[in-house]
Scaffold this motif. Sequence first.
Motif, PDB file in Angstrom:
ATOM      1  N   ASP A  37       0.798  -1.225   0.000  1.00 38.50           N
ATOM      2  CA  ASP A  37       0.000   0.000   0.000  1.00 38.50           C
ATOM      3  C   ASP A  37       0.829   1.273   0.000  1.00 38.50           C
ATOM      4  N   ASP A  38       2.107   1.189   0.347  1.00 36.26           N
ATOM      5  CA  ASP A  38       2.888   2.411   0.523  1.00 36.26           C
ATOM      6  C   ASP A  38       3.710   2.789  -0.699  1.00 36.26           C
ATOM      7  N   LEU A  39       3.657   1.983  -1.755  1.00 33.11           N
ATOM      8  CA  LEU A  39       4.346   2.291  -2.998  1.00 33.11           C
ATOM      9  C   LEU A  39       3.338   2.524  -4.105  1.00 33.11           C
ATOM     10  N   ALA A  40       3.787   3.209  -5.155  1.00 34.61           N
ATOM     11  CA  ALA A  40       2.934   3.485  -6.310  1.00 34.61           C
ATOM     12  C   ALA A  40       3.765   3.353  -7.581  1.00 34.61           C
ATOM     13  N   VAL A  41       3.061   3.128  -8.690  1.00 37.34           N
ATOM     14  CA  VAL A  41       3.717   3.026  -9.989  1.00 37.34           C
ATOM     15  C   VAL A  41       3.779   4.414 -10.619  1.00 37.34           C
ATOM     16  N   LEU A  42       4.981   4.804 -11.016  1.00 41.33           N
ATOM     17  CA  LEU A  42       5.218   6.023 -11.787  1.00 41.33           C
ATOM     18  C   LEU A  42       5.812   5.574 -13.114  1.00 41.33           C
ATOM     19  N   SER A  43       5.355   6.157 -14.224  1.00 38.06           N
ATOM     20  CA  SER A  43       5.785   5.687 -15.541  1.00 38.06           C
ATOM     21  C   SER A  43       6.251   6.826 -16.421  1.00 38.06           C
ATOM     22  N   THR A  44       7.232   6.504 -17.269  1.00 33.24           N
ATOM     23  CA  THR A  44       7.552   7.342 -18.419  1.00 33.24           C
ATOM     24  C   THR A  44       6.795   6.754 -19.607  1.00 33.24           C
ATOM     25  N   ALA A  45       7.104   7.206 -20.820  1.00 34.19           N
ATOM     26  CA  ALA A  45       6.430   6.646 -21.987  1.00 34.19           C
ATOM     27  C   ALA A  45       6.794   5.189 -22.206  1.00 34.19           C
ATOM     28  N   THR A  46       7.938   4.747 -21.688  1.00 42.19           N
ATOM     29  CA  THR A  46       8.418   3.395 -21.986  1.00 42.19           C
ATOM     30  C   THR A  46       8.828   2.585 -20.770  1.00 42.19           C
ATOM     31  N   GLU A  47       8.900   3.185 -19.588  1.00 41.27           N
ATOM     32  CA  GLU A  47       9.414   2.483 -18.417  1.00 41.27           C
ATOM     33  C   GLU A  47       8.548   2.739 -17.189  1.00 41.27           C
ATOM     34  N   ASP A  48       8.591   1.791 -16.250  1.00 41.52           N
ATOM     35  CA  ASP A  48       7.911   1.915 -14.965  1.00 41.52           C
ATOM     36  C   ASP A  48       8.928   1.923 -13.844  1.00 41.52           C
ATOM     37  N   PHE A  49       8.570   2.544 -12.723  1.00 50.89           N
ATOM     38  CA  PHE A  49       9.355   2.422 -11.512  1.00 50.89           C
ATOM     39  C   PHE A  49       8.444   2.665 -10.322  1.00 50.89           C
ATOM     40  N   TYR A  50       8.908   2.213  -9.144  1.00 53.94           N
ATOM     41  CA  TYR A  50       8.132   2.333  -7.917  1.00 53.94           C
ATOM     42  C   TYR A  50       8.635   3.501  -7.080  1.00 53.94           C
ATOM     43  N   VAL A  51       7.682   4.258  -6.519  1.00 52.26           N
ATOM     44  CA  VAL A  51       7.996   5.397  -5.659  1.00 52.26           C
ATOM     45  C   VAL A  51       7.027   5.391  -4.488  1.00 52.26           C
ATOM     46  N   PRO A  52       7.340   6.109  -3.402  1.00 53.87           N
ATOM     47  CA  PRO A  52       6.347   6.276  -2.337  1.00 53.87           C
ATOM     48  C   PRO A  52       5.083   6.947  -2.888  1.00 53.87           C
ATOM     49  N   ARG A  53       3.938   6.558  -2.369  1.00 55.93           N
ATOM     50  CA  ARG A  53       2.675   7.130  -2.849  1.00 55.93           C
ATOM     51  C   ARG A  53       2.692   8.651  -2.732  1.00 55.93           C
ATOM     52  N   GLY A  54       2.238   9.317  -3.790  1.00 58.34           N
ATOM     53  CA  GLY A  54       2.188  10.768  -3.803  1.00 58.34           C
ATOM     54  C   GLY A  54       3.454  11.429  -4.281  1.00 58.34           C
ATOM     55  N   ASP A  55       4.504  10.659  -4.537  1.00 60.91           N
ATOM     56  CA  ASP A  55       5.787  11.206  -4.978  1.00 60.91           C
ATOM     57  C   ASP A  55       5.851  11.186  -6.506  1.00 60.91           C
ATOM     58  N   HIS A  56       6.203  12.325  -7.112  1.00 63.01           N
ATOM     59  CA  HIS A  56       6.406  12.332  -8.563  1.00 63.01           C
ATOM     60  C   HIS A  56       7.816  12.771  -8.925  1.00 63.01           C
ATOM     61  N   GLN A  57       8.721  12.610  -7.970  1.00 59.72           N
ATOM     62  CA  GLN A  57      10.147  12.826  -8.201  1.00 59.72           C
ATOM     63  C   GLN A  57      10.477  14.250  -8.654  1.00 59.72           C
ATOM     64  N   GLY A  58       9.587  15.206  -8.367  1.00 59.34           N
ATOM     65  CA  GLY A  58       9.815  16.588  -8.748  1.00 59.34           C
ATOM     66  C   GLY A  58       9.704  16.853 -10.232  1.00 59.34           C
ATOM     67  N   LYS A  59       9.151  15.907 -10.987  1.00 61.58           N
ATOM     68  CA  LYS A  59       9.051  16.065 -12.441  1.00 61.58           C
ATOM     69  C   LYS A  59       7.646  16.513 -12.846  1.00 61.58           C
ATOM     70  N   PRO A  60       7.506  17.178 -14.000  1.00 66.36           N
ATOM     71  CA  PRO A  60       6.175  17.524 -14.489  1.00 66.36           C
ATOM     72  C   PRO A  60       5.334  16.266 -14.701  1.00 66.36           C
ATOM     73  N   LEU A  61       4.036  16.408 -14.528  1.00 65.38           N
ATOM     74  CA  LEU A  61       3.131  15.273 -14.644  1.00 65.38           C
ATOM     75  C   LEU A  61       2.358  15.292 -15.953  1.00 65.38           C
ATOM     76  N   ALA A  62       2.180  14.115 -16.520  1.00 64.18           N
ATOM     77  CA  ALA A  62       1.244  13.903 -17.615  1.00 64.18           C
ATOM     78  C   ALA A  62       0.160  12.960 -17.114  1.00 64.18           C
ATOM     79  N   GLY A  63      -1.045  13.108 -17.644  1.00 65.92           N
ATOM     80  CA  GLY A  63      -2.156  12.284 -17.184  1.00 65.92           C
ATOM     81  C   GLY A  63      -2.189  10.913 -17.835  1.00 65.92           C
ATOM     82  N   ILE A  64      -3.085  10.085 -17.320  1.00 64.96           N
ATOM     83  CA  ILE A  64      -3.204   8.714 -17.830  1.00 64.96           C
ATOM     84  C   ILE A  64      -3.648   8.693 -19.278  1.00 64.96           C
TER      85      ILE A  64
END
Length: 309
Positions: A133-160
């Motif tokens: 429950d404490d991790l979330a999936v963050l994705s680029t156009a081609t890759e996935d990685f796990y981060v703490p929920r609510g974290d976007h690594q300080g990068k701009p966001l694009a929607g689903i």
Amino acid sequence: MRSPLLDLPGAVAADGVDADVAAHYGDLFAEQRALVKGEAVVDRSNREIVRIAGVDRLKWLNDLTSQKLDTLQPGEWTQTLILDLQGRVEHHMTLVDDGEAVLAHVEPGTSEALIDYLDRMRFMLRVEVSGVDDLAVLSTATEDFYVPRGDHQGKPLAGIWAYEAFRIEQYRPRLGFDTDHKTIPHEVGWIGSAVHLTKGCYRGQETVARVHNLGHPPRRLVFLHLDGSVDTLPPHGAPVIFENQEIGTVGSSARHYELGPIALAVVKRTVPVDATLLAGGVAAAQEVIVPPDAGRNVQIDPSLRRRIR
């Protein structure tokens, strides 16, 4: 769980199973451009995460699923399927091993059934299965990685919606969107990416081998260029028509910043590859993903898959 990033300015919630993340943040096509340039990330925290720990985890998963996992190296991402006895797809997992455990992300609403199945298959092996429950999936156009929920690594966001446009462009099916209860891996191009053909036995493997060596799948996944003069996208499940007969259904659809309206659909194998179709009433031209002669040792050429520019 609802994403904390939905509280950011400009966030507009998606719908359906993606309602817990943002569809967009105010400018769909700008978000797609940022995503393709590697300048943005996508919050996919509605994806559910399953953790499989224990020293027997890789051999155990190798025996249960369609991908060769017993030699998976730490940090190496892959996909695998759980099939039923008839070779039909029940679960699709995208996973990585971190050296101590496998972390697999799955479609929203499917982890409970997956965990239940895995728990029943543990027997005396040294494995432990749990939800995360404490991790979330963050994705680029081609890759996935796990981060703490609510974290976007300080990068701009694009929607689903931006992510889905690139997923469709890359011919990547999504469980429950581009599959149904009858789907077998050959139909949607999962041979290779999620199915290893020579790794040995697992549930449903006989169907995979039989189609690969002797037959053809009854249906095939196609990419559709939709008529851009129509304002609406065909919804999921809309009929695909050829010569006044229903020959398939629309899976996923999206608006792409360069290609315009696009979709994936599953149609009967025998539909001519050059036929113009009607997808939910919208004229559509095909691109072949799964060829009509798939099976009988015919492989899908990986070079035909689209690449992010």
